[in-house]
Write a protein that holds these residues in place. Structure first.
Motif, PDB file in Angstrom:
ATOM      1  N   HIS A 153       0.793  -1.232   0.098  1.00  0.00           N
ATOM      2  CA  HIS A 153       0.187  -0.129   0.145  1.00  0.00           C
ATOM      3  C   HIS A 153       0.797   1.264  -0.029  1.00  0.00           C
ATOM      4  N   ASN A 154       0.261   2.262  -0.094  1.00  0.00           N
ATOM      5  CA  ASN A 154       0.776   3.749  -0.326  1.00  0.00           C
ATOM      6  C   ASN A 154       1.793   3.842   0.827  1.00  0.00           C
ATOM      7  N   ARG A 191      -9.913  -0.846 -10.571  1.00  0.00           N
ATOM      8  CA  ARG A 191     -11.380  -1.012 -10.425  1.00  0.00           C
ATOM      9  C   ARG A 191     -11.831  -0.872  -9.081  1.00  0.00           C
ATOM     10  N   GLY A 192     -13.222  -0.628  -8.963  1.00  0.00           N
ATOM     11  CA  GLY A 192     -13.635  -0.639  -7.573  1.00  0.00           C
ATOM     12  C   GLY A 192     -13.488   0.710  -7.018  1.00  0.00           C
ATOM     13  N   PRO A 193     -12.803   1.081  -5.731  1.00  0.00           N
ATOM     14  CA  PRO A 193     -12.642   2.346  -5.021  1.00  0.00           C
ATOM     15  C   PRO A 193     -11.679   3.365  -5.889  1.00  0.00           C
ATOM     16  N   ALA A 194     -12.015   4.359  -5.821  1.00  0.00           N
ATOM     17  CA  ALA A 194     -11.240   5.677  -6.466  1.00  0.00           C
ATOM     18  C   ALA A 194      -9.924   5.372  -6.288  1.00  0.00           C
ATOM     19  N   PHE A 195      -9.556   5.065  -5.163  1.00  0.00           N
ATOM     20  CA  PHE A 195      -8.079   5.318  -4.847  1.00  0.00           C
ATOM     21  C   PHE A 195      -7.106   3.986  -5.378  1.00  0.00           C
ATOM     22  N   MET A 196      -7.820   2.975  -6.121  1.00  0.00           N
ATOM     23  CA  MET A 196      -7.186   2.108  -6.681  1.00  0.00           C
ATOM     24  C   MET A 196      -6.176   2.548  -7.655  1.00  0.00           C
ATOM     25  N   VAL A 198      -4.339   5.331  -8.455  1.00  0.00           N
ATOM     26  CA  VAL A 198      -3.236   5.760  -7.822  1.00  0.00           C
ATOM     27  C   VAL A 198      -2.229   4.796  -6.999  1.00  0.00           C
ATOM     28  N   PHE A 199      -2.912   3.935  -6.287  1.00  0.00           N
ATOM     29  CA  PHE A 199      -2.553   2.911  -5.320  1.00  0.00           C
ATOM     30  C   PHE A 199      -1.458   1.994  -6.534  1.00  0.00           C
ATOM     31  N   ILE A 200      -2.223   1.634  -7.373  1.00  0.00           N
ATOM     32  CA  ILE A 200      -1.395   0.722  -8.424  1.00  0.00           C
ATOM     33  C   ILE A 200      -0.361   1.520  -9.041  1.00  0.00           C
ATOM     34  N   GLU A 201      -0.525   2.760  -9.403  1.00  0.00           N
ATOM     35  CA  GLU A 201       0.552   3.481 -10.190  1.00  0.00           C
ATOM     36  C   GLU A 201       1.707   3.641  -9.271  1.00  0.00           C
ATOM     37  N   GLY A 202       1.654   4.024  -7.891  1.00  0.00           N
ATOM     38  CA  GLY A 202       2.475   4.134  -6.984  1.00  0.00           C
ATOM     39  C   GLY A 202       3.339   3.009  -6.900  1.00  0.00           C
ATOM     40  N   ALA A 203       2.552   1.934  -6.709  1.00  0.00           N
ATOM     41  CA  ALA A 203       3.242   0.474  -6.355  1.00  0.00           C
ATOM     42  C   ALA A 203       4.131   0.150  -7.578  1.00  0.00           C
ATOM     43  N   LYS A 204       3.620   0.253  -8.836  1.00  0.00           N
ATOM     44  CA  LYS A 204       4.417   0.086 -10.049  1.00  0.00           C
ATOM     45  C   LYS A 204       5.908   0.956 -10.072  1.00  0.00           C
TER      46      LYS A 204
END
Length: 332
Positions: A153-154, A191-196, A198-204
């Motif tokens: 997570h972020n 998909r799903g919650p709006a935070f997904m 940016v969370f994925i972009e940050g993890a990548k």
């Protein structure tokens, strides 16, 4: 001089002193407010290891109801008020462990960092303090040999890189579960919650910078001598706790097993909005809290009140959080 006269003289002196005190000239303007906190780090011994907890700063959630969506609002507020906490806001800490084993310097999680620009301050300006507090504790990022992630997570992995994408810990390997690595770098999960998104972009961005230095975490196996991974999925698909053993001392780093020391200990079955699988997370949390209360090992919780050290004790159908006194130099 009679007793009466002495008393009269004493009374007069006191009265004169009071009168004189009223005529003291104004000392000038009051000292300005500093509006800043001192560096936050706490050091102690764990067996033969030296442990330092470093703060990444407070993480405000705001109104608690959206973070605990299935919880009865009146009961939620009642629990907060009973613990002398404001009922209209929830604030978490970010307690990051640096473990010196004598052979390695191991960092557990990295905080929010600054890698994602304005998004790194999505919870406000008080996060992102890890590096400043590490340096205040005498630890430089170049000294870190291994970064162990509880999950991707972020507020746990975004501190791996700078805004320019450079490694913050240039000499470190990064240990992460294969399940989290795959999930949080897969655009198909946006998909799903709006935070997904940016969370994925940050993890990548943060994990890809260490792609040639990644170590896969596996349940029940050591990621370093004395550090054993414990799979606790639910909050994320690959969330892990870590049991740290030195000599006859054991401490469990629980990561995000429970985010709030009142709400999710008193009511471990309550769901949390940032869980990937809230029902599984509640099941795993209940099971692990029972184990921690039975084993009576000290716990380091990432989001509990600073510095996050304490014990879990049974209390009715839930649990109490019993902090370790800050003046203890050793958990042994």
């Amino acid at each position: 001089m009679t007793l009466l006269n002495r008393r009269a003289l004493l009374g007069g002196a006191i009265a004169m002193g009071g009168a004189l005190s009223l005529r003291v000239p104004d000392a000038g303007a009051a000292a300005p407010f500093r509006n800043s906190l001192p560096p936050a780090w706490h050091r102690f011994r764990l067996g033969e290891y030296e442990a330092t907890i470093v703060s990444d700063g407070r993480l405000p959630l705001g109104q608690p109801e959206p973070a605990f969506p299935a919880s009865p609002p009146a009961e939620l507020r009642g629990l907060l008020e009973a613990a002398f906490l404001p009922p209209d806001t929830a604030t978490l800490e970010q307690n990051i462990l640096v473990l010196n084993t004598g052979r390695q310097l191991i960092l557990f999680d990295t905080g929010m960092g600054e890698s994602m620009g304005a998004d790194s301050k999505m919870f406000g300006p008080t996060t992102g303090q890890l590096l400043a507090n590490m340096r205040a504790a005498g630890i430089e990022p170049e000294q870190i040999d291994l970064v162990v992630l509880t999950h991707a997570h972020n507020d746990h992995c975004w501190g791996l890189t700078t805004a320019a994408g450079q490694r913050v810990f240039p000499n470190a390997q990064v240990a992460v579960s294969e399940a989290d690595l795959k999930y949080w770098t897969d655009d198909g999960n946006k998909r799903g919650p709006a935070f997904m998104n940016v969370f994925i972009e940050g993890a990548k961005k943060n994990l890809s910078a260490y792609r040639d230095r990644l170590v896969m975490v596996r349940d029940g196996q050591e990621v370093a001598p004395g550090v054993v991974a414990i799979a606790t999925p639910g909050h994320t698909v690959g969330h892990h706790c870590y049991a740290i053993t030195s000599g006859n001392q054991v401490m469990v780093n629980t990561g995000d097993l429970a985010h709030h020391h009142i709400l999710l200990l008193k009511r471990p079955a309550w769901e949390f909005s940032y869980d990937t699988d809230s029902k599984l997370s509640a099941q795993i949390r209940s099971r692990m809290l029972d184990r921690l209360a039975t084993d009576r090992h000290p716990v380091l919780s990432y989001h509990f009140p600073w510095p996050g050290l304490g014990h879990v004790a049974r209390a009715g159908k839930g649990y109490d959080w019993v902090p370790v006194p800050m003046n203890m130099s050793s958990l042994g």
